[in-house]
Design a protein around this motif. Structure first.
Motif, PDB file in Angstrom:
ATOM      1  N   ASP A  49       0.818  -1.213   0.000  1.00  0.00           N
ATOM      2  CA  ASP A  49       0.000   0.000   0.000  1.00  0.00           C
ATOM      3  C   ASP A  49       0.858   1.272   0.000  1.00  0.00           C
ATOM      4  OD1 ASP A  49       1.038  -0.368   2.522  1.00  0.00           O
ATOM      5  OD2 ASP A  49      -0.790   0.191   3.589  1.00  0.00           O
ATOM      6  N   SER A  50       2.168   1.124  -0.095  1.00  0.00           N
ATOM      7  CA  SER A  50       3.059   2.279  -0.112  1.00  0.00           C
ATOM      8  C   SER A  50       3.028   2.956  -1.480  1.00  0.00           C
ATOM      9  CB  SER A  50       4.490   1.858   0.218  1.00  0.00           C
ATOM     10  OG  SER A  50       5.386   2.926   0.037  1.00  0.00           O
ATOM     11  N   ALA A  51       3.165   4.265  -1.482  1.00  0.00           N
ATOM     12  CA  ALA A  51       3.159   5.021  -2.734  1.00  0.00           C
ATOM     13  C   ALA A  51       4.386   4.697  -3.584  1.00  0.00           C
ATOM     14  CB  ALA A  51       3.106   6.514  -2.436  1.00  0.00           C
ATOM     15  N   CYS A  52       5.454   4.188  -2.946  1.00  0.00           N
ATOM     16  CA  CYS A  52       6.686   3.878  -3.683  1.00  0.00           C
ATOM     17  C   CYS A  52       6.881   2.369  -3.861  1.00  0.00           C
ATOM     18  CB  CYS A  52       7.883   4.475  -2.952  1.00  0.00           C
ATOM     19  SG  CYS A  52       7.902   6.289  -2.924  1.00  0.00           S
TER      20      CYS A  52
ATOM     21  N   ASP B 286      14.434  -4.048 -10.652  1.00  0.00           N
ATOM     22  CA  ASP B 286      14.432  -4.083 -12.117  1.00  0.00           C
ATOM     23  C   ASP B 286      13.842  -2.813 -12.723  1.00  0.00           C
ATOM     24  OD1 ASP B 286      15.540  -6.629 -12.058  1.00  0.00           O
ATOM     25  OD2 ASP B 286      13.569  -7.602 -11.998  1.00  0.00           O
ATOM     26  N   VAL B 287      13.153  -2.015 -11.911  1.00  0.00           N
ATOM     27  CA  VAL B 287      12.540  -0.774 -12.397  1.00  0.00           C
ATOM     28  C   VAL B 287      13.564   0.351 -12.314  1.00  0.00           C
ATOM     29  CG1 VAL B 287      10.665   0.885 -12.082  1.00  0.00           C
ATOM     30  CG2 VAL B 287      10.262  -1.551 -11.649  1.00  0.00           C
ATOM     31  N   LYS B 288      13.858   0.973 -13.415  1.00  0.00           N
ATOM     32  CA  LYS B 288      14.854   2.037 -13.475  1.00  0.00           C
ATOM     33  C   LYS B 288      14.184   3.395 -13.634  1.00  0.00           C
ATOM     34  CE  LYS B 288      18.062  -1.109 -13.365  1.00  0.00           C
ATOM     35  NZ  LYS B 288      18.856  -1.315 -12.134  1.00  0.00           N
ATOM     36  N   ASN B 289      14.866   4.432 -13.104  1.00  0.00           N
ATOM     37  CA  ASN B 289      14.389   5.815 -13.217  1.00  0.00           C
ATOM     38  C   ASN B 289      12.945   5.954 -12.735  1.00  0.00           C
ATOM     39  OD1 ASN B 289      16.877   6.574 -14.452  1.00  0.00           O
ATOM     40  ND2 ASN B 289      16.102   5.832 -16.417  1.00  0.00           N
ATOM     41  N   CYS B 290      12.672   5.336 -11.604  1.00  0.00           N
ATOM     42  CA  CYS B 290      11.309   5.346 -11.065  1.00  0.00           C
ATOM     43  C   CYS B 290      11.067   6.618 -10.246  1.00  0.00           C
ATOM     44  CB  CYS B 290      11.087   4.113 -10.197  1.00  0.00           C
ATOM     45  SG  CYS B 290       9.380   3.912  -9.660  1.00  0.00           S
ATOM     46  N   VAL B 291       9.854   7.149 -10.370  1.00  0.00           N
ATOM     47  CA  VAL B 291       9.452   8.337  -9.623  1.00  0.00           C
ATOM     48  C   VAL B 291       8.156   8.032  -8.895  1.00  0.00           C
ATOM     49  CG1 VAL B 291       8.750  10.755  -9.760  1.00  0.00           C
ATOM     50  CG2 VAL B 291      10.557   9.894 -11.269  1.00  0.00           C
ATOM     51  N   CYS B 292       8.098   8.379  -7.609  1.00  0.00           N
ATOM     52  CA  CYS B 292       6.876   8.185  -6.837  1.00  0.00           C
ATOM     53  C   CYS B 292       6.530   9.472  -6.103  1.00  0.00           C
ATOM     54  CB  CYS B 292       7.018   7.013  -5.858  1.00  0.00           C
ATOM     55  SG  CYS B 292       8.376   7.191  -4.676  1.00  0.00           S
ATOM     56  N   ASN B 293       5.295   9.562  -5.654  1.00  0.00           N
ATOM     57  CA  ASN B 293       4.812  10.775  -4.986  1.00  0.00           C
ATOM     58  C   ASN B 293       4.239  10.427  -3.622  1.00  0.00           C
ATOM     59  OD1 ASN B 293       4.878  13.165  -7.060  1.00  0.00           O
ATOM     60  ND2 ASN B 293       4.132  11.395  -8.205  1.00  0.00           N
ATOM     61  N   LEU B 294       4.698  11.150  -2.615  1.00  0.00           N
ATOM     62  CA  LEU B 294       4.150  11.025  -1.270  1.00  0.00           C
ATOM     63  C   LEU B 294       3.270  12.231  -0.998  1.00  0.00           C
ATOM     64  CD1 LEU B 294       7.219   9.895   0.898  1.00  0.00           C
ATOM     65  CD2 LEU B 294       5.370   8.490   0.013  1.00  0.00           C
ATOM     66  N   VAL B 295       2.063  11.971  -0.570  1.00  0.00           N
ATOM     67  CA  VAL B 295       1.117  13.043  -0.240  1.00  0.00           C
ATOM     68  C   VAL B 295       0.914  13.054   1.269  1.00  0.00           C
ATOM     69  CG1 VAL B 295      -1.209  13.937  -0.564  1.00  0.00           C
ATOM     70  CG2 VAL B 295      -0.023  12.826  -2.475  1.00  0.00           C
ATOM     71  N   PHE B 296       1.074  14.207   1.872  1.00  0.00           N
ATOM     72  CA  PHE B 296       0.876  14.326   3.320  1.00  0.00           C
ATOM     73  C   PHE B 296       0.301  15.702   3.628  1.00  0.00           C
ATOM     74  CE2 PHE B 296       5.091  15.887   2.359  1.00  0.00           C
ATOM     75  CZ  PHE B 296       5.262  16.993   3.173  1.00  0.00           C
TER      76      PHE B 296
ATOM     77  N   THR C 228       7.702  14.706  -4.518  1.00  0.00           N
ATOM     78  CA  THR C 228       8.082  13.874  -5.661  1.00  0.00           C
ATOM     79  C   THR C 228       9.488  13.328  -5.427  1.00  0.00           C
ATOM     80  OG1 THR C 228       6.722  15.204  -7.168  1.00  0.00           O
ATOM     81  CG2 THR C 228       8.437  13.837  -8.153  1.00  0.00           C
ATOM     82  N   ILE C 229       9.607  12.010  -5.500  1.00  0.00           N
ATOM     83  CA  ILE C 229      10.863  11.335  -5.176  1.00  0.00           C
ATOM     84  C   ILE C 229      11.391  10.602  -6.401  1.00  0.00           C
ATOM     85  CG2 ILE C 229      12.002   9.637  -3.699  1.00  0.00           C
ATOM     86  CD1 ILE C 229       9.713  10.070  -1.686  1.00  0.00           C
ATOM     87  N   ALA C 230      12.625  10.911  -6.788  1.00  0.00           N
ATOM     88  CA  ALA C 230      13.322  10.113  -7.797  1.00  0.00           C
ATOM     89  C   ALA C 230      13.993   8.964  -7.060  1.00  0.00           C
ATOM     90  CB  ALA C 230      14.346  10.960  -8.540  1.00  0.00           C
ATOM     91  N   TYR C 231      13.381   7.790  -7.152  1.00  0.00           N
ATOM     92  CA  TYR C 231      13.768   6.629  -6.345  1.00  0.00           C
ATOM     93  C   TYR C 231      14.920   5.900  -7.036  1.00  0.00           C
ATOM     94  CZ  TYR C 231      12.779   2.696  -3.157  1.00  0.00           C
ATOM     95  OH  TYR C 231      12.834   1.722  -2.178  1.00  0.00           O
TER      96      TYR C 231
END
Length: 339
Positions: free
Chosen positions: A72-75, A82-92, A277-280
């Protein structure tokens, strides 16, 4: 006769200093001195402890885990290696004013930067701008001193190679639109690191100093391109690089990423909704680590640290308790003073 003459010749002069006849003072630790002393020390420690504890409790801290292991995590999608250049967003959201200045940290857990071989895996001459060390890195950097083609790695060593490279952009959600919150990355490293310990080579342009060398294996770009927006923030004096090279003593730590002090955010983060916005990019699953972002303000004593106040309170209470015990023992078993 000869023996007596030798003893006389070796005898120190008959002076107050050599014969130790100078006046001296020796403290007499009587009950009338020790017991009140313990009471005063205990009360002083309790007072300091209360001040530290109350101040620490007034500091606001917001921690958000973004490791992404939980479904259930946004990331969660980004935790897959295996996922490259992934970006996720945390809303708080923030319910009330988050008083400033606000400091933005990233945190890692189960990460042992204090491991001896890891801590020694660096070349201080290279990091001080010595060009000779560029072409011949120190053996202490092994196996991160040369790549598979026998080209020298700059900067070499395990510490530099493992530099944290997640990036963050903070937005304030106003009427459904994202409003950029400025993050200040200047001066986040120690003054001594920036001005004394780490130096760039005296070569212009800086890129030329890195000729015939390669970047660390896990770096996406070389040291002279760490900050495309500020040419002065590149090389070995890059603020993020300096912060990372200052090793943590404990396996769970946080490091300063940015300050939020500009414009309308000088007094803090207003209440409302925010999006981060996080560049993971930084993997932690291999060592069962976790990642988090931390927003915090500070006080005159620094960041939030309730242990220090509790430690003062415990020591002060023990001093007062011992003074009471000593008073009871003295009152019950005291002996008349000898002439």
């Amino acid at each position: 006769m000869v023996k007596e003459e030798k003893e006389i010749a070796n005898r120190p002069d008959n002076t107050a200093f050599t014969q130790q006849r100078l006046p001296a003072w020796q403290p007499m630790l009587s009950a009338g001195i020790v017991i009140p002393g313990f009471v005063l020390i205990g009360l002083a420690f309790i007072g300091i402890g209360v001040a530290l504890f109350v101040t620490s409790r007034s500091i606001t801290v917001l921690e958000i885990d973004y490791t992404g292991i939980e479904k259930d995590s946004a990331c969660f999608k980004c935790s897959n290696a295996d996922v490259k250049n992934c970006v996720c967003n945390l809303v708080f959201s923030i319910d009330s004013l988050f008083e400033g200045p606000v400091f933005f940290y990233y945190g890692l857990s189960n990460y042992f930067q204090n491991y001896r071989k890891y801590a020694a895996s660096r070349d201080d001459e290279q990091l001080s701008g010595d060009l000779d060390a560029f072409t011949a890195p120190s053996d202490s950097c092994s196996p991160y001193d040369y790549n598979s083609n026998d080209q020298p790695i700059v900067p070499c060593g395990a510490i530099a190679n493992s530099m944290f490279n997640d990036t963050f952009v903070l937005y304030r959600v106003v009427n459904g639109a994202n409003k950029l919150v400025p993050l200040d990355g200047k001066g986040i490293a120690w003054w001594t690191d920036y001005n004394v310990k780490f130096r760039n080579p005296s070569v212009t342009p800086l890129k030329n100093a890195f000729n015939n060398t390669v970047k660390p294996i896990f770096w996406p770009k070389p040291a002279y391109q760490l900050d495309a927006s500020d040419p002065a923030n590149n090389g070995f004096i890059n603020q993020d690089f300096l912060v990372w090279m200052r090793r943590a003593a404990l396996p769970d730590f946080r490091k300063l990423y940015r300050r939020i002090t500009d414009g309308e955010y000088a007094k803090g983060l207003p209440a409302g909704n925010y999006s981060l916005t996080i560049a993971y990019n930084y993997p932690v699953e291999s060592f069962d680590g976790r990642k988090k972002v931390v927003f915090s303000n500070v006080s005159w004593m620094g960041g939030k640290n309730e242990f220090l106040g509790i430690a003062y309170l415990v020591v002060g209470s023990l001093c007062v308790l011992m003074s009471i015990v000593m008073l009871i023992v003295y009152a019950k078993f005291k002996f008349p003073e000898e002439d």
